[in-house]
Design a protein around this motif. Structure first.
Motif, PDB file in Angstrom:
ATOM      1  N   THR A   1       0.839  -1.203   0.000  1.00 15.00           N
ATOM      2  CA  THR A   1       0.000   0.000   0.000  1.00 15.00           C
ATOM      3  C   THR A   1       0.870   1.247   0.000  1.00 15.00           C
ATOM      4  OG1 THR A   1      -1.694  -1.222   1.229  1.00 15.00           O
ATOM      5  CG2 THR A   1      -1.912   1.171   1.154  1.00 15.00           C
ATOM      6  N   TYR A   2       1.977   1.191   0.722  1.00 12.98           N
ATOM      7  CA  TYR A   2       2.913   2.312   0.703  1.00 12.98           C
ATOM      8  C   TYR A   2       3.443   2.552  -0.710  1.00 12.98           C
ATOM      9  CZ  TYR A   2       7.262   4.885   1.077  1.00 12.98           C
ATOM     10  OH  TYR A   2       8.260   5.793   0.872  1.00 12.98           O
ATOM     11  N   ASP A   3       3.777   1.489  -1.432  1.00 11.05           N
ATOM     12  CA  ASP A   3       4.264   1.651  -2.804  1.00 11.05           C
ATOM     13  C   ASP A   3       3.249   2.405  -3.659  1.00 11.05           C
ATOM     14  OD1 ASP A   3       6.556   0.280  -2.152  1.00 11.05           O
ATOM     15  OD2 ASP A   3       5.881  -1.632  -2.986  1.00 11.05           O
ATOM     16  N   ALA A   4       1.970   2.065  -3.470  1.00  9.04           N
ATOM     17  CA  ALA A   4       0.916   2.691  -4.278  1.00  9.04           C
ATOM     18  C   ALA A   4       0.764   4.175  -3.953  1.00  9.04           C
ATOM     19  CB  ALA A   4      -0.410   1.961  -4.070  1.00  9.04           C
ATOM     20  N   VAL A   5       0.795   4.539  -2.665  1.00  7.43           N
ATOM     21  CA  VAL A   5       0.640   5.962  -2.336  1.00  7.43           C
ATOM     22  C   VAL A   5       1.900   6.747  -2.716  1.00  7.43           C
ATOM     23  CG1 VAL A   5      -1.099   5.619  -0.540  1.00  7.43           C
ATOM     24  CG2 VAL A   5       1.322   5.625   0.085  1.00  7.43           C
ATOM     25  N   SER A   6       3.039   6.063  -2.762  1.00  5.29           N
ATOM     26  CA  SER A   6       4.256   6.735  -3.224  1.00  5.29           C
ATOM     27  C   SER A   6       4.138   7.101  -4.698  1.00  5.29           C
ATOM     28  CB  SER A   6       5.473   5.839  -3.003  1.00  5.29           C
ATOM     29  OG  SER A   6       5.709   5.637  -1.643  1.00  5.29           O
ATOM     30  N   VAL A   7       3.550   6.195  -5.479  1.00  2.53           N
ATOM     31  CA  VAL A   7       3.310   6.498  -6.886  1.00  2.53           C
ATOM     32  C   VAL A   7       2.333   7.666  -6.999  1.00  2.53           C
ATOM     33  CG1 VAL A   7       2.331   5.629  -9.055  1.00  2.53           C
ATOM     34  CG2 VAL A   7       3.859   4.177  -7.690  1.00  2.53           C
ATOM     35  N   LEU A   8       1.282   7.649  -6.177  1.00  4.19           N
ATOM     36  CA  LEU A   8       0.317   8.752  -6.200  1.00  4.19           C
ATOM     37  C   LEU A   8       1.002  10.071  -5.861  1.00  4.19           C
ATOM     38  CD1 LEU A   8      -2.540   9.934  -6.370  1.00  4.19           C
ATOM     39  CD2 LEU A   8      -2.846   9.300  -3.948  1.00  4.19           C
ATOM     40  N   ALA A   9       1.868  10.080  -4.865  1.00  2.11           N
ATOM     41  CA  ALA A   9       2.568  11.308  -4.490  1.00  2.11           C
ATOM     42  C   ALA A   9       3.397  11.834  -5.662  1.00  2.11           C
ATOM     43  CB  ALA A   9       3.457  11.053  -3.276  1.00  2.11           C
ATOM     44  N   THR A  10       4.038  10.933  -6.387  1.00  2.00           N
ATOM     45  CA  THR A  10       4.826  11.354  -7.557  1.00  2.00           C
ATOM     46  C   THR A  10       3.927  11.956  -8.626  1.00  2.00           C
ATOM     47  OG1 THR A  10       6.515   9.674  -7.131  1.00  2.00           O
ATOM     48  CG2 THR A  10       6.382  10.548  -9.374  1.00  2.00           C
ATOM     49  N   LYS A  11       2.798  11.310  -8.871  1.00  2.00           N
ATOM     50  CA  LYS A  11       1.870  11.824  -9.881  1.00  2.00           C
ATOM     51  C   LYS A  11       1.301  13.186  -9.467  1.00  2.00           C
ATOM     52  CE  LYS A  11       2.321   8.309 -12.618  1.00  2.00           C
ATOM     53  NZ  LYS A  11       3.080   8.473 -13.891  1.00  2.00           N
ATOM     54  N   LEU A  12       1.063  13.359  -8.169  1.00  2.00           N
ATOM     55  CA  LEU A  12       0.594  14.660  -7.680  1.00  2.00           C
ATOM     56  C   LEU A  12       1.661  15.727  -7.899  1.00  2.00           C
ATOM     57  CD1 LEU A  12      -1.057  13.512  -4.325  1.00  2.00           C
ATOM     58  CD2 LEU A  12      -2.274  14.440  -6.296  1.00  2.00           C
ATOM     59  N   ALA A  13       2.897  15.368  -7.630  1.00  2.00           N
ATOM     60  CA  ALA A  13       3.997  16.316  -7.843  1.00  2.00           C
ATOM     61  C   ALA A  13       4.118  16.681  -9.315  1.00  2.00           C
ATOM     62  CB  ALA A  13       5.301  15.716  -7.331  1.00  2.00           C
ATOM     63  N   GLU A  14       3.920  15.700 -10.195  1.00  2.00           N
ATOM     64  CA  GLU A  14       3.959  15.973 -11.637  1.00  2.00           C
ATOM     65  C   GLU A  14       2.827  16.893 -12.071  1.00  2.00           C
ATOM     66  OE1 GLU A  14       6.107  11.791 -13.077  1.00  2.00           O
ATOM     67  OE2 GLU A  14       3.945  12.066 -13.358  1.00  2.00           O
ATOM     68  N   GLN A  15       1.752  16.921 -11.288  1.00  2.00           N
ATOM     69  CA  GLN A  15       0.654  17.853 -11.552  1.00  2.00           C
ATOM     70  C   GLN A  15       0.946  19.257 -11.021  1.00  2.00           C
ATOM     71  OE1 GLN A  15      -2.358  17.386 -13.226  1.00  2.00           O
ATOM     72  NE2 GLN A  15      -1.446  15.438 -13.886  1.00  2.00           N
ATOM     73  N   GLY A  16       2.105  19.419 -10.412  1.00  2.00           N
ATOM     74  CA  GLY A  16       2.490  20.737  -9.895  1.00  2.00           C
ATOM     75  C   GLY A  16       2.110  20.979  -8.454  1.00  2.00           C
ATOM     76  N   ILE A  17       1.657  19.942  -7.758  1.00  2.00           N
ATOM     77  CA  ILE A  17       1.270  20.090  -6.355  1.00  2.00           C
ATOM     78  C   ILE A  17       2.516  20.026  -5.484  1.00  2.00           C
ATOM     79  CG2 ILE A  17      -0.064  19.091  -4.460  1.00  2.00           C
ATOM     80  CD1 ILE A  17      -2.026  18.033  -6.586  1.00  2.00           C
ATOM     81  N   LYS A  18       2.675  21.026  -4.635  1.00  2.00           N
ATOM     82  CA  LYS A  18       3.863  21.125  -3.790  1.00  2.00           C
ATOM     83  C   LYS A  18       3.529  20.800  -2.331  1.00  2.00           C
ATOM     84  CE  LYS A  18       5.876  24.682  -6.771  1.00  2.00           C
ATOM     85  NZ  LYS A  18       6.407  26.077  -6.837  1.00  2.00           N
ATOM     86  N   ASN A  19       4.565  20.574  -1.574  1.00  2.00           N
ATOM     87  CA  ASN A  19       4.451  20.385  -0.123  1.00  2.00           C
ATOM     88  C   ASN A  19       3.474  19.268   0.248  1.00  2.00           C
ATOM     89  OD1 ASN A  19       6.261  22.583   0.415  1.00  2.00           O
ATOM     90  ND2 ASN A  19       4.567  23.979  -0.055  1.00  2.00           N
ATOM     91  N   ILE A  20       3.550  18.155  -0.467  1.00  2.00           N
ATOM     92  CA  ILE A  20       2.726  16.990  -0.153  1.00  2.00           C
ATOM     93  C   ILE A  20       3.255  16.373   1.140  1.00  2.00           C
ATOM     94  CG2 ILE A  20       1.988  14.706  -0.952  1.00  2.00           C
ATOM     95  CD1 ILE A  20       2.804  15.825  -3.834  1.00  2.00           C
ATOM     96  N   GLU A  21       2.351  16.046   2.044  1.00  2.00           N
ATOM     97  CA  GLU A  21       2.746  15.424   3.314  1.00  2.00           C
ATOM     98  C   GLU A  21       2.219  13.993   3.361  1.00  2.00           C
ATOM     99  OE1 GLU A  21       4.705  16.705   5.470  1.00  2.00           O
ATOM    100  OE2 GLU A  21       4.718  18.843   4.941  1.00  2.00           O
ATOM    101  N   MET A  22       3.071  13.069   3.802  1.00  2.00           N
ATOM    102  CA  MET A  22       2.694  11.666   3.921  1.00  2.00           C
ATOM    103  C   MET A  22       2.924  11.192   5.347  1.00  2.00           C
ATOM    104  SD  MET A  22       4.087   9.954   0.357  1.00  2.00           S
ATOM    105  CE  MET A  22       3.673   8.308   0.929  1.00  2.00           C
ATOM    106  N   TYR A  23       1.958  10.436   5.887  1.00  2.00           N
ATOM    107  CA  TYR A  23       2.048   9.950   7.263  1.00  2.00           C
ATOM    108  C   TYR A  23       1.680   8.477   7.328  1.00  2.00           C
ATOM    109  CZ  TYR A  23       2.140  14.893   8.440  1.00  2.00           C
ATOM    110  OH  TYR A  23       2.474  16.224   8.508  1.00  2.00           O
ATOM    111  N   ASP A  24       2.525   7.700   7.955  1.00  2.00           N
ATOM    112  CA  ASP A  24       2.248   6.297   8.240  1.00  2.00           C
ATOM    113  C   ASP A  24       1.434   6.243   9.533  1.00  2.00           C
ATOM    114  OD1 ASP A  24       2.294   3.631   9.034  1.00  2.00           O
ATOM    115  OD2 ASP A  24       4.376   3.307   8.435  1.00  2.00           O
ATOM    116  N   VAL A  25       0.184   5.755   9.458  1.00  2.00           N
ATOM    117  CA  VAL A  25      -0.687   5.774  10.633  1.00  2.00           C
ATOM    118  C   VAL A  25      -0.190   4.843  11.737  1.00  2.00           C
ATOM    119  CG1 VAL A  25      -2.733   6.449   9.320  1.00  2.00           C
ATOM    120  CG2 VAL A  25      -2.242   4.008   9.672  1.00  2.00           C
TER     121      VAL A  25
END
Length: 400
Positions: free
Chosen positions: A268-292
């Motif tokens: 699941t972490y691998d999948a959200v890491s890919v999502l974070a990259t895709k968000l960054a490619e969309q120009g979204i900055k300062n993405i925060e990720m937290y392991d619950v």
């Protein structure tokens, strides 16, 4: 040994910090400690505003004795009956038996619940909203603040020096290291996150009640705010008040994306890491990720109040939601979060149930929207699902 500071010529800070405490209220991590503020007004009459937690008892009484300078104590105003602010009331009455207790009827009842005290009714001065107390040149006006964050809470406004004694409102996690005023430190950089975490977790559920008190406060000419935890505000008050207005109205501070995920073996972490990259490619900055499983829920609750868009990703576990994610979701619901956009991702090898159950929990929140597509993994992310994740990133970006 005393350790006090003057706030005005008549008002002295008597507070102390506990740097040994690990969990505030035995729930919230406080790696930088916590402060307990108490104040003494020296007028024709002397007035103590609240006591402190028993952990800093010795410092408090040393401070009080020094600040009184041999005078007697005439009044103690009790704003809030949580023991981190009233624990030393019993000893205070033993040391200063003549002191009058100024409080409302609910506080009087709670004093009897917390302590075995033989106090006559004549020792209480019972007040209600709009009442005032004159201490010489100062006039103290009382403001009811129910459910901020207990039902008995009240505040005091000194109309002479235009000071609001705000009880638990405008507080901050963290100890005070000599600098007791917010303008003595870089508050936005060093303490705003802890102020938000304090508000959202302690008071956040009660947004409508906080808005009601803020409306009352807006009618007052306030020059100084003296809270029971954290820094005293005497400059740029509107900065902090504006934050409170946003938090109380459940308005995001930032157009931003926070990703909270649970992952058992890393898929699941691998999948959200890919999502974070895709968000960054969309120009979204300062993405925060937290392991619950690693981050205490109080930090993620604070981030959820800050950000507009929240991604929640978790595997199915025992036919339900991964335990730590489920706990977080219940916390989000309990804290009454509103006006957010959620994206959901789940994972299941033979029965991916978590996504639906996560969505069902979140539907309890007011004015919240789900971002499509909702993504469901079968054990691990496959190449053919990358397009789905990219579509989700595009949808998140479109709403920012």
């Amino acid at each position: 040994m005393h350790n006090t500071r003057k706030i005005t010529s008549d008002l002295t800070w008597l507070g102390a910090s506990d740097n040994r405490l690990a969990l505030f209220e035995n729930v919230y991590p406080v790696p930088d400690g916590i402060s307990y503020n108490s104040y003494l007004l020296s007028d024709e009459k002397t007035v103590l505003f609240d006591t402190v937690d028993s952990s800093v008892r010795r410092q408090f009484f040393d401070n009080l004795q020094y600040a009184l300078g041999g005078r007697t104590l005439d009044y103690v105003i009790v704003h809030h009956m949580e023991p981190d602010h009233c624990a030393e009331l019993e000893d205070l009455l033993r040391i200063y038996p003549q002191v009058k207790i100024v409080c409302n009827m609910q506080i009087k009842k709670m004093i009897a619940q917390f302590f075995k005290l033989n106090i006559s009714d004549e020792q209480f001065i019972l007040i209600k909203e709009g009442d005032s107390l004159n201490t010489g040149k100062h006039t103290l006006n009382f403001v009811a603040a129910p459910m901020v964050h207990w039902p008995e809470v009240m505040m005091t406004y000194d109309s002479t020096d235009k000071i609001l004694f705000s009880a638990d409102a405008f507080g901050t996690f963290g100890s005070l290291n000599g600098n007791i005023f917010a303008d003595e430190i870089d508050f936005a950089k060093e303490y705003l996150d802890e102020a938000r975490r304090y508000y959202t977790n302690i008071v956040g559920k009660y947004g409508p009640q906080v808005q009601s008190v803020l409306k009352k406060a807006s009618a007052l000419d306030i020059k100084i705010i003296c809270p029971l935890h954290g820094f005293i505000w005497r400059d740029n008050l509107n900065y902090f008040i504006e934050k409170y207005l946003k938090w109380a109205a459940y308005e995001p501070e930032d157009k931003a994306v926070v990703i909270a995920y649970g992952s058992i073996y890393g898929n699941t972490y691998d999948a959200v890491s890919v999502l974070a990259t895709k968000l960054a490619e969309q120009g979204i900055k300062n993405i925060e990720m937290y392991d619950v499983s690693k981050t205490h829920a109080s930090y993620i609750i604070s981030e959820a109040f800050r950000a507009s868009d929240i991604v929640l990703a978790a595997p199915t576990y025992n036919g339900g939601i991964f335990v730590n994610m489920e706990n977080l979701l219940h916390d989000l619901v309990a804290h009454n979060l509103q006006n957010r956009r959620f994206a959901i991702m789940d994972n299941g090898t033979w029965a991916a149930m978590a996504g639906k159950q996560m969505r069902d929990l979140l539907t309890q929140l007011k004015n919240c929207e789900f971002i499509e597509p909702q993504i469901s993994l079968k054990s691990a992310l496959k190449e053919e699902q990358i397009a789905q994740i990219e579509a989700l990133a595009v949808a998140i970006k479109a709403g920012l």
